[in-house]
Design an enzyme around this catalytic site. Sequence first.
Site, mmCIF file in Angstrom:
data_model
loop_
_atom_site.group_PDB
_atom_site.id
_atom_site.type_symbol
_atom_site.label_atom_id
_atom_site.label_comp_id
_atom_site.label_asym_id
_atom_site.label_seq_id
_atom_site.Cartn_x
_atom_site.Cartn_y
_atom_site.Cartn_z
ATOM 1 N N GLU A 274 50.415 26.655 44.213
ATOM 2 C CA GLU A 274 49.203 27.961 44.235
ATOM 3 C C GLU A 274 50.241 28.748 44.334
ATOM 4 O OE1 GLU A 274 48.143 26.942 41.502
ATOM 5 O OE2 GLU A 274 46.673 24.850 41.185
ATOM 6 N N TRP A 277 53.220 29.517 42.814
ATOM 7 C CA TRP A 277 53.286 30.442 41.484
ATOM 8 C C TRP A 277 53.115 31.678 41.068
ATOM 9 C CZ3 TRP A 277 53.312 28.480 36.973
ATOM 10 C CH2 TRP A 277 53.758 27.205 35.829
ATOM 11 N N TRP A 305 47.729 37.052 14.302
ATOM 12 C CA TRP A 305 46.760 37.003 14.736
ATOM 13 C C TRP A 305 45.660 37.996 13.745
ATOM 14 C CZ3 TRP A 305 47.438 33.785 18.863
ATOM 15 C CH2 TRP A 305 48.823 33.740 19.479
ATOM 16 N N ASN A 340 39.495 29.587 38.409
ATOM 17 C CA ASN A 340 40.711 28.885 37.497
ATOM 18 C C ASN A 340 40.922 27.861 36.534
ATOM 19 O OD1 ASN A 340 43.949 29.235 37.810
ATOM 20 N ND2 ASN A 340 43.808 26.685 37.784
ATOM 21 N N TRP A 358 46.363 36.902 22.629
ATOM 22 C CA TRP A 358 46.199 37.367 24.140
ATOM 23 C C TRP A 358 46.129 38.703 25.008
ATOM 24 C CZ3 TRP A 358 50.426 39.114 27.345
ATOM 25 C CH2 TRP A 358 51.172 39.471 26.459
ATOM 26 N N TRP A 381 48.238 33.498 31.502
ATOM 27 C CA TRP A 381 47.590 34.151 29.840
ATOM 28 C C TRP A 381 48.218 33.899 29.153
ATOM 29 C CZ3 TRP A 381 43.495 34.714 26.586
ATOM 30 C CH2 TRP A 381 42.394 35.645 27.611
HETATM 31 C C1 LIG Z 1 44.056 33.491 32.607
HETATM 32 C C2 LIG Z 1 44.379 33.518 33.234
HETATM 33 C C3 LIG Z 1 44.232 34.730 33.988
HETATM 34 C C4 LIG Z 1 44.525 34.811 35.454
HETATM 35 N N1 LIG Z 1 44.588 36.085 36.261
HETATM 36 C C5 LIG Z 1 44.739 36.196 37.750
HETATM 37 C C6 LIG Z 1 44.952 36.974 37.794
HETATM 38 O O1 LIG Z 1 44.551 38.908 37.238
HETATM 39 N N2 LIG Z 1 44.776 37.815 39.566
HETATM 40 C C7 LIG Z 1 45.290 36.487 40.694
HETATM 41 O O2 LIG Z 1 45.178 36.191 41.646
HETATM 42 N N3 LIG Z 1 45.310 34.833 39.841
HETATM 43 C C8 LIG Z 1 44.923 35.164 38.238
HETATM 44 N N4 LIG Z 1 44.856 33.232 37.671
HETATM 45 C C9 LIG Z 1 44.976 32.324 38.432
HETATM 46 C C10 LIG Z 1 43.992 32.019 39.416
HETATM 47 O O3 LIG Z 1 42.637 31.427 38.460
HETATM 48 C C11 LIG Z 1 43.687 32.973 39.887
HETATM 49 O O4 LIG Z 1 44.291 32.810 41.906
HETATM 50 C C12 LIG Z 1 42.892 31.874 41.317
HETATM 51 O O5 LIG Z 1 41.264 31.305 40.318
HETATM 52 C C13 LIG Z 1 42.154 33.339 42.503
HETATM 53 O O6 LIG Z 1 40.600 32.277 42.667
HETATM 54 P P1 LIG Z 1 41.096 32.092 44.648
HETATM 55 O O7 LIG Z 1 41.617 32.454 44.880
HETATM 56 O O8 LIG Z 1 39.862 30.941 44.615
HETATM 57 O O9 LIG Z 1 42.346 30.994 44.318
HETATM 58 P P2 LIG Z 1 42.786 29.820 44.578
HETATM 59 O O10 LIG Z 1 42.742 28.218 44.034
HETATM 60 O O11 LIG Z 1 42.550 29.247 46.580
HETATM 61 O O12 LIG Z 1 44.659 29.652 45.287
HETATM 62 C C14 LIG Z 1 45.184 30.423 46.161
HETATM 63 C C15 LIG Z 1 45.951 31.495 45.504
HETATM 64 O O13 LIG Z 1 47.087 31.239 44.875
HETATM 65 C C16 LIG Z 1 47.410 32.116 43.848
HETATM 66 N N5 LIG Z 1 47.319 31.469 42.744
HETATM 67 C C17 LIG Z 1 45.707 30.944 42.234
HETATM 68 N N6 LIG Z 1 46.261 29.944 41.294
HETATM 69 C C18 LIG Z 1 47.233 30.370 40.629
HETATM 70 C C19 LIG Z 1 48.237 30.855 39.519
HETATM 71 N N7 LIG Z 1 47.157 29.642 37.843
HETATM 72 N N8 LIG Z 1 49.082 31.677 38.749
HETATM 73 C C20 LIG Z 1 49.758 32.494 40.206
HETATM 74 N N9 LIG Z 1 48.419 33.257 41.316
HETATM 75 C C21 LIG Z 1 47.679 32.051 41.931
HETATM 76 C C22 LIG Z 1 46.682 33.905 44.005
HETATM 77 O O14 LIG Z 1 47.025 34.254 44.790
HETATM 78 C C23 LIG Z 1 44.637 32.543 44.462
HETATM 79 O O15 LIG Z 1 44.693 33.407 45.299
HETATM 80 C C24 LIG Z 1 44.987 33.760 36.086
HETATM 81 C C25 LIG Z 1 44.786 32.474 35.782
HETATM 82 C C26 LIG Z 1 44.543 32.254 34.498
HETATM 83 C C27 LIG Z 1 44.539 30.935 33.502
#
Ligand SMILES: Cc1cc2nc3c(=O)[nH]c(=O)nc-3n(C[C@H](O)[C@H](O)[C@H](O)COP(=O)(O)OP(=O)(O)OC[C@H]3O[C@@H](n4cnc5c(N)ncnc54)[C@H](O)[C@@H]3O)c2cc1C
Length: 473
Positions: A274, A277, A305, A340, A358, A381
């Site tokens: 993650e 990502w 859209w 997420n 979007w 997105w």
């Molecule tokens: C539509 C959509 C919008 C999102 N917007 C954001 C946003 O504005 N900022 C953001 O940091 N993340 C975003 N995410 C990715 C992800 O949902 C969040 O990082 C995550 O939910 C944050 O919770 P956590 O810190 O407990 O994550 P954890 O699951 O603990 O993950 C650890 C870290 O990994 C990174 N990470 C995890 N998943 C992703 C991912 N899919 N893409 C990029 N980085 C990721 C983040 O920095 C996160 O804090 C988005 C996902 C979706 C589907």
Amino acid sequence: MNLYSTSLVWFRRDLRSYDHAALSRALQDSARVYCVFVFDIDILDQLKDRADRRVEFIWHSIKELNAALVQMGGGLMVRQGRACEVIPRLAQELGVSAVFANRDYEPQAIARDAAVADALAAAGMAFHALKDHVIFERDEVMTGSNRPYSIYTPYKNAWLKRLTDADLQPHPIAELASRLASPPDTLLPALHDLGFQASDLARLNVKTGMSGAHDAWEQFAQQLSAYDVLRDSPALDATSHLGVHLRFGTISIRAVARHAYYAPGKGAQVWLAELIWREFFHMILFHHPRVAQHAFRTELDAIAWEDRADYFQAWCEGRTGYPIVDAAMRQLNQTGFMHNRLRMIAASFLVKDLHIHWLKGERYFAAKLLDYDLASNNGNWQWAASTGCDAQPYFRIFNPVTQSARFDPEGVFIKRFVPELAELERRDIHTPWNLLPIEQQACGVVLGRDYPAPIVDHEAARAKTLAMFKTSQ
Ligand SMILES: Cc1cc2nc3c(=O)[nH]c(=O)nc-3n(C[C@H](O)[C@H](O)[C@H](O)COP(=O)(O)OP(=O)(O)OC[C@H]3O[C@@H](n4cnc5c(N)ncnc54)[C@H](O)[C@@H]3O)c2cc1C
């Protein structure tokens, strides 16, 4: 022999006093180092909500950062204004030879930093930008033909192949701290002097600053090994909640990536993936800044859209009649966080069930998410909307009912945020519209009165989405 007699470190999204690339480099290269944070009105003036949670988060975090720097013999100056004017002016007032900052990959930040570098150069001062926010940046991980990756899995493999222990090592600070200069002032303007007011962070128990990040990390580290199994359940809420800390740099990416890399087990591996990502989307934004406004796959900018204002309003307010979508949106509105799995469901629903652009959803998340980050938000997105690089294929359309039944089978999460459905049984919680009127009465939820009927029919919406994408392929 130091390169510079006096330098200035400009803190931005790196609000910590340890393992900090710019601070470390400035301390190594300079006899005296000042520190500053600017509340940049070019950013703050764009925020509509005067009780914005991010501003309060930053405010508490820099308060703690100042205390830590004071403890080390320095301190943090805090200014308010246009950063591109404030920094060159302050640098001159202090008589520094160089300004150090950690690199930011967002298009507006790149333009701002270029303007600052130019103004400093005109006055005979250097500007040094360093990599801090990610493990690998810009073109450090490229394809065999030296092009940026556009598919995540080969990027991840190349990222892991390139990684060495040196990439995860902290930048030294403490041993050089005697070079920190005590600043002329460390006055922190009150939130209301910045044009803001306190938000509900305290009520939400969101912990700020390095100490908040440390607590969140300590708590999460204990369940890291189960991350791969538990991460998809919004009711269990077993993710790290470190997003906001990584966004504002109150935790070091190297520290958490190092832990995940060396920890045994699949949970740590999946969590590290993650973090990769996150780097992937930063790399994409850097190489393709147009994605901030446009589809990565440019031909999909042509999709017509429908953008119905009433549907958009219902989605924003959590009134679509699809319980999992509504619970997700209410979680976002009430807490500034969304799990997420729910972000994926809510985003897919907006685009592929309501046929709304979007970018509208992306902007709504940008206004509300505490961990909002342009690169990650935009990338995800576009993934959900099937307009991005390595995106979900357009014909894979999340079914909000099956997603709900799979990831919140008992409706525990739904009931937390949609309390009007509290009396519904497991078999009805995902599809309240299937209840007979008499059953609705018995559960105390009459559709159309206490909770909306679904605003669209998923199967019909799905068919329309397939047609819309087909004509734009
Ligand atoms: C539509 C959509 C919008 C999102 N917007 C954001 C946003 O504005 N900022 C953001 O940091 N993340 C975003 N995410 C990715 C992800 O949902 C969040 O990082 C995550 O939910 C944050 O919770 P956590 O810190 O407990 O994550 P954890 O699951 O603990 O993950 C650890 C870290 O990994 C990174 N990470 C995890 N998943 C992703 C991912 N899919 N893409 C990029 N980085 C990721 C983040 O920095 C996160 O804090 C988005 C996902 C979706 C589907």
